[in-house]
Design an enzyme around this catalytic site. Sequence first.
Site, mmCIF file in Angstrom:
data_model
loop_
_atom_site.group_PDB
_atom_site.id
_atom_site.type_symbol
_atom_site.label_atom_id
_atom_site.label_comp_id
_atom_site.label_asym_id
_atom_site.label_seq_id
_atom_site.Cartn_x
_atom_site.Cartn_y
_atom_site.Cartn_z
ATOM 1 N N HIS A 1 65.126 1.489 46.407
ATOM 2 C CA HIS A 1 66.506 1.316 46.869
ATOM 3 C C HIS A 1 66.657 -0.051 47.515
ATOM 4 O O HIS A 1 65.866 -0.424 48.384
ATOM 5 C CB HIS A 1 66.821 2.425 47.873
ATOM 6 C CG HIS A 1 68.277 2.646 48.111
ATOM 7 N ND1 HIS A 1 69.131 3.056 47.117
ATOM 8 C CD2 HIS A 1 69.039 2.539 49.231
ATOM 9 C CE1 HIS A 1 70.359 3.192 47.613
ATOM 10 N NE2 HIS A 1 70.324 2.882 48.894
ATOM 11 N N SER B 1 74.713 1.194 46.849
ATOM 12 C CA SER B 1 74.477 2.374 47.663
ATOM 13 C C SER B 1 75.812 2.949 48.142
ATOM 14 O O SER B 1 76.633 3.333 47.320
ATOM 15 C CB SER B 1 73.543 2.030 48.828
ATOM 16 O OG SER B 1 73.083 3.196 49.474
ATOM 17 N N GLU C 1 64.163 4.930 43.501
ATOM 18 C CA GLU C 1 65.054 4.689 44.633
ATOM 19 C C GLU C 1 64.541 5.321 45.927
ATOM 20 O O GLU C 1 64.712 4.766 47.016
ATOM 21 C CB GLU C 1 66.445 5.259 44.323
ATOM 22 C CG GLU C 1 67.154 4.636 43.141
ATOM 23 C CD GLU C 1 68.015 3.446 43.522
ATOM 24 O OE1 GLU C 1 67.972 3.015 44.694
ATOM 25 O OE2 GLU C 1 68.734 2.957 42.628
#
Length: 545
Positions: free
Chosen positions: A453, A228, A340
């Site tokens: 995610h 990320s 995600e």
Amino acid sequence: MTKLRATSSRPARRLLHTLIAAAAATLSAVAFASPASATTAPSPAPLYVTTDAGRVHGLANGSVHEFRGIPYAAPPTGELRWRSPQPAAHWTGTRETTAYPPVCPQNAPSPNGSSEDCLYLNVTSPAAASSDSKPLPVIVFIHGGGFAIGEGADYDATKLAAKGAVVVTVDYRLGLLGFLAHPALAERPGGPAGNYGLQDQQAALRWVQNNIRQFGGDPRHVAIDGQSAGGLSVLAQLASPSAAGLFQSAIVESGAFAPQQKTLATAEAEGTTVASALGCADQSADCLRNVPLAELLRNEPLSITPGYVDGAVLREPVLQAIATGRFNRVPLLNGANTEEERIFTELGLSVTKGATTILPGPITTETYQSTIASNFGVTAATAARIAAEYPLSAYASPALAFSALNSDANFSTPALALDAAASLHVPTYAYDFNDNSAPERFVPPALGSTATHQSELQYLFDLPNAPLPGSLSADQEHLADTIRSAWVHFAATGNPATAGQVWPKYDVLRHRVLSFQAPDSKVETTVGAQHHSLFWLSLTATVPQ
């Protein structure tokens, strides 16, 4: 998660802080009060290593050696607040590195406390590794958290190190302390300012070059890995001239969501607004450096997106640097997860163009197209085109349809674009993490389970501070073993394909991507079609951004 962008109203900002506080309270209640955390383990045997700043005492903890809280730079406090990281002071005697350091200041709790004195790293190495044995590849992991929260202690690297690597997790300055750009903070008039968190990461990489051999690691085989915001950090280090020679391969996990960075002028304009909010009407460095930490955290604006083109750390946007070949050319391993955005949709949020905003309300049949329009900042006609590409009839609910299209637009397609650009210059290996039954460790899966995610993190690390419990099945453990082996082999050789694993390079003609599935992964050539990438690329080419 990515940096939250300011909304136009104070109630919206209060809602964002409420979401953060609620998540923090859940993490505190679940992770810090868990019975497992109170279990008393046998005292590990002592371990001593000499670094260039002094001797450290770590832990011999079963199959690994751990050194927690080694300083890699001087405390960025007082006159060093908002300055480039300086060398750590030498010490005499032996420094205890058996406990995790305080976390860098943030609006989230940590069992280790919080302090501006936070430039530390943690080293985990196989117990058999030593400075006298054959050196092992090194993986330096940069945590995510939107450049606003997170710490290296969130990632237990025991299982990854056991595959034959020395693993380093790094804490770096976050939020305003890490990324405020302001003309008064420039070291010379008109010079670069900001990106202090990215500079911290480079200081940690220099520490690795100077010291990792003493821990059994090979400074000639260092892979930087990030997820990320950490993945975006890896891209920034690839594009940064001052990071040249500090690593030999790069791994980006869900980090291609913000390939375009703002200009220094824009960042500094935002910085002057911040200074005024902090009570520094004179816009002076002295005033800023004397603002109490609590005041900084209370006034942390949601509009600063880290990684701007400052002219020193970054001279151009990361995707432009990679597309033109003006980057640190090392083998790249890059990927994204199936959907995600699912975790953000469940929270009523959206990550678009590198910033996170609050969705206007529940996504229903009636609001589907208007939500698309506001999310992407496009006309009703363009929103209708997007809705036609993702018809509600194909999904169980409007929220799931929006989550799918938002994921494809903001994560999967940028990841594939990065693969294509990088593959013209360096060996590039692409993955799509598709274990859709992966346990959700961060947000209860109100919309159903998927690979969202952060889902892949538990296949690399144990996550002692994750808010939700979760364990992998036997098939998932097999997949985790495959992924850890691939990461270590990539750090050692620049190629993630281990014995018995087929993982061809990505190229612009065949688009070969490894789909991570439990128990066995496979190479696919239709990932772009699965994520509607041609549609999004064509839309980007015709719609002003």
